[in-house]
Design an enzyme around this catalytic site. Structure first.
Site, short mmCIF file in Angstrom:
data_model
loop_
_atom_site.label_atom_id
_atom_site.label_comp_id
_atom_site.label_asym_id
_atom_site.label_seq_id
_atom_site.Cartn_x
_atom_site.Cartn_y
_atom_site.Cartn_z
N GLU A 233 0.65 -0.70 -0.07
CA GLU A 233 0.20 -0.01 -0.22
C GLU A 233 1.18 0.87 -0.26
O GLU A 233 1.68 1.36 0.47
CB GLU A 233 -0.83 -0.51 1.60
CG GLU A 233 -1.86 -1.17 1.02
CD GLU A 233 -2.69 -1.17 2.72
OE1 GLU A 233 -3.59 -2.19 2.28
OE2 GLU A 233 -2.31 -0.77 3.59
N CYS B 207 3.38 8.48 1.10
CA CYS B 207 3.62 7.77 1.49
C CYS B 207 4.07 6.23 0.70
O CYS B 207 3.21 5.70 0.32
CB CYS B 207 3.10 7.18 3.12
SG CYS B 207 4.26 6.28 4.13
N CYS C 58 6.73 -6.70 6.89
CA CYS C 58 7.99 -5.95 7.92
C CYS C 58 8.19 -7.26 9.08
O CYS C 58 7.92 -7.85 8.90
CB CYS C 58 7.27 -5.37 8.93
SG CYS C 58 9.23 -4.20 9.76
N CYS D 20 7.07 -4.23 15.41
CA CYS D 20 6.98 -3.04 16.29
C CYS D 20 5.40 -3.41 17.24
O CYS D 20 4.32 -3.53 16.46
CB CYS D 20 6.76 -2.00 15.82
SG CYS D 20 8.70 -1.25 16.06
N CYS E 242 2.31 -2.01 15.46
CA CYS E 242 2.16 -1.39 14.23
C CYS E 242 1.93 -2.91 13.39
O CYS E 242 2.02 -4.21 13.59
CB CYS E 242 3.53 -1.81 13.75
SG CYS E 242 4.00 -0.79 11.58
N GLY F 287 6.82 -2.21 5.68
CA GLY F 287 8.61 -1.99 5.89
C GLY F 287 9.41 -1.06 6.19
O GLY F 287 9.17 -0.21 6.61
N GLU F 288 10.88 -1.65 6.74
CA GLU F 288 11.87 -0.90 6.94
C GLU F 288 12.81 -0.36 6.16
O GLU F 288 13.06 -1.35 5.38
CB GLU F 288 12.70 -1.97 8.06
CG GLU F 288 14.07 -1.20 9.02
CD GLU F 288 13.76 0.13 9.11
OE1 GLU F 288 14.37 0.24 8.64
OE2 GLU F 288 13.46 0.48 9.94
N SER G 5 12.47 6.48 7.34
CA SER G 5 11.58 6.66 8.63
C SER G 5 12.57 5.00 8.58
O SER G 5 11.78 4.11 7.59
CB SER G 5 10.64 6.22 8.92
OG SER G 5 10.39 6.17 9.99
N SER H 277 11.99 5.94 14.58
CA SER H 277 11.27 5.81 15.51
C SER H 277 11.25 5.52 17.07
O SER H 277 12.14 4.07 17.11
CB SER H 277 10.13 4.21 14.89
OG SER H 277 10.11 4.92 13.68
N LEU H 278 11.37 6.17 17.84
CA LEU H 278 11.86 6.17 19.00
C LEU H 278 10.63 5.55 19.44
O LEU H 278 10.93 4.64 20.47
CB LEU H 278 12.45 7.47 19.43
CG LEU H 278 13.16 7.59 20.75
CD1 LEU H 278 14.13 6.89 20.41
CD2 LEU H 278 13.33 8.98 21.41
N HIS H 279 9.55 6.06 20.52
CA HIS H 279 8.37 5.65 21.22
C HIS H 279 8.92 5.44 22.15
O HIS H 279 7.76 4.98 22.77
CB HIS H 279 7.77 4.78 19.97
CG HIS H 279 8.02 5.02 18.64
ND1 HIS H 279 6.96 6.08 18.08
CD2 HIS H 279 8.11 4.37 17.30
CE1 HIS H 279 6.88 5.28 16.75
NE2 HIS H 279 7.48 4.89 16.74
N CYS I 117 -0.10 6.04 10.04
CA CYS I 117 0.87 4.61 10.89
C CYS I 117 0.51 3.64 11.52
O CYS I 117 -0.30 4.37 12.34
CB CYS I 117 1.20 6.24 11.60
SG CYS I 117 2.56 6.95 10.68
#
Length: 347
Positions: A93, A106, A113, A117, A120, A158-159, A190, A213-215, A336
């Site tokens: 997507e 985006c 992935c 996380c 996600c 994905g990363e 990202s 991406s800290l979070h 997100c």
């Protein structure tokens, strides 16, 4: 039947090598590049300033390799989520976000992935394949609104740094004057924190915006929601971010998803501010606060608007630049952490 190779995703030097091998005039390579990346044709037969003989030669081995989205979901706020088929059984997507004079796409870099996380949806479906540069570029080239694009963010499925070589090829082509010529300062990437790849990226000379991406603001909390922290903890990650800024001069952006009862208290906002100041001092950074988007398969919940505002105000009062990301496409699960492909189950 011969499997034709895509031209989309090739650089000008690679196109020059192809026309040389096919005994075409050298200038033909620039003509092909223009058809691919400027005029965005869907077939070699549309390259009308190439002779019929040369088009026939190309058609024997190559195809353009552009494929239109198979589905579009339109939000009441103007956001559009496009579904692209990748091969026979995979889907990704991409999300088009119009916002005044800006129009952002985006894009996804993988099917699924590996990072898992916990907030996600993409991670829940597991990892299938890396996308090629052709397949990432196709999300732009085949976008109906392609000519309106001003910005590209690699924040989809994905990363990106886990698909490093293909993503670097994508960046080379998307920013090249001979290709799409989208300014690198209008491109963001990202990552959840692959430290070794962040160090490599710093040496690539692409002046993109790096988003981390800290979070969470301590290892215990971050490891609980982001397994990558067990490999590269906060100390290693922020040291790499500091090196990235010192090498590139590009401001780091930190993404911080606010999860009720997990990481959204005023005390945690103060700890986050202290953490950023400890590692970055007077270096410019930005904290992008993301109210958690609901995912049925995950057990986390979002806090109230007041909680979000309080967290943001606390950071700003402590002289850490922070803003709250506007939620887009909530009615089509375009925000997100929500991207997923349901089409595969229907095939």
């Amino acid at each position: 039947m011969i499997q034709k190779q895509p031209l989309l995703g090739l650089t000008l030097p690679e196109l020059q090598e192809i026309v040389k091998q096919l005994s075409m005039p050298a200038f033909t390579a620039k003509q092909i590049a223009s058809w691919l990346y400027d005029k965005k044709v869907k077939s070699i037969d549309e390259m009308t300033n190439l002779s019929l003989k040369h088009r026939s030669l190309l058609n024997e081995i190559y195809e353009v390799g552009a494929h239109a989205p198979v589905e579009a979901m339109r939000s009441i706020d103007g956001t559009i989520k496009y579904l692209y088929q990748v091969g026979e059984n995979h889907f990704v997507e991409a999300v088009y976000i119009p916002d005044g004079e800006r129009a952002t796409l985006c894009v996804s870099s993988q099917v699924g992935c590996k990072m898992n996380c916990k907030f996600c949806m993409t991670g829940k479906q597991g990892f299938a394949i890396n996308l090629s540069a052709n397949q990432i570029l196709n999300q732009i080239i085949s976008l109906p609104e392609c000519n309106q694009l001003t910005n590209v963010v690699m924040m989809g499925m994905g990363e990106p740094l886990d698909n490093y070589d293909n993503v670097m090829r994508f960046l080379e082509i998307v920013g090249s004057r001979d290709s799409l010529n989208i300014g690198y300062r209008h491109i963001s990437l990202s990552t959840c924190g692959l430290v070794d790849k962040i160090d490599r990226l710093a040496n690539e000379n692409y002046p993109i915006t790096l988003s981390i991406s800290l979070h969470a603001c301590c290892d215990e909390d971050r490891s609980r929601i982001m397994p990558i922290n067990n490999a590269w903890n906060i100390d290693k990650l922020l040291d790499a971010c500091k090196r990235y800024f010192d090498k590139t001069g590009r401001r780091i952006s930190f993404e911080y998803t606010l999860i009720s009862g997990e990481n959204d208290s005023v005390e945690q906002a103060k700890k986050l501010a202290h953490l950023i100041k400890k590692y970055f001092g007077s270096r410019p950074v930005h904290v992008n606060l993301i109210p958690l988007n609901h995912v049925d398969e995950r057990q986390f919940s979002a806090g109230s608007r007041e909680d979000v505002k309080r967290f943001c105000d606390t950071l700003n009062a402590l002289h850490v630049n922070a803003t709250v990301r506007r939620r887009l496409g909530p009615d089509i699960d375009a925000s997100c952490g929500q991207l997923r492909h349901k089409a595969s189950a229907n095939k």
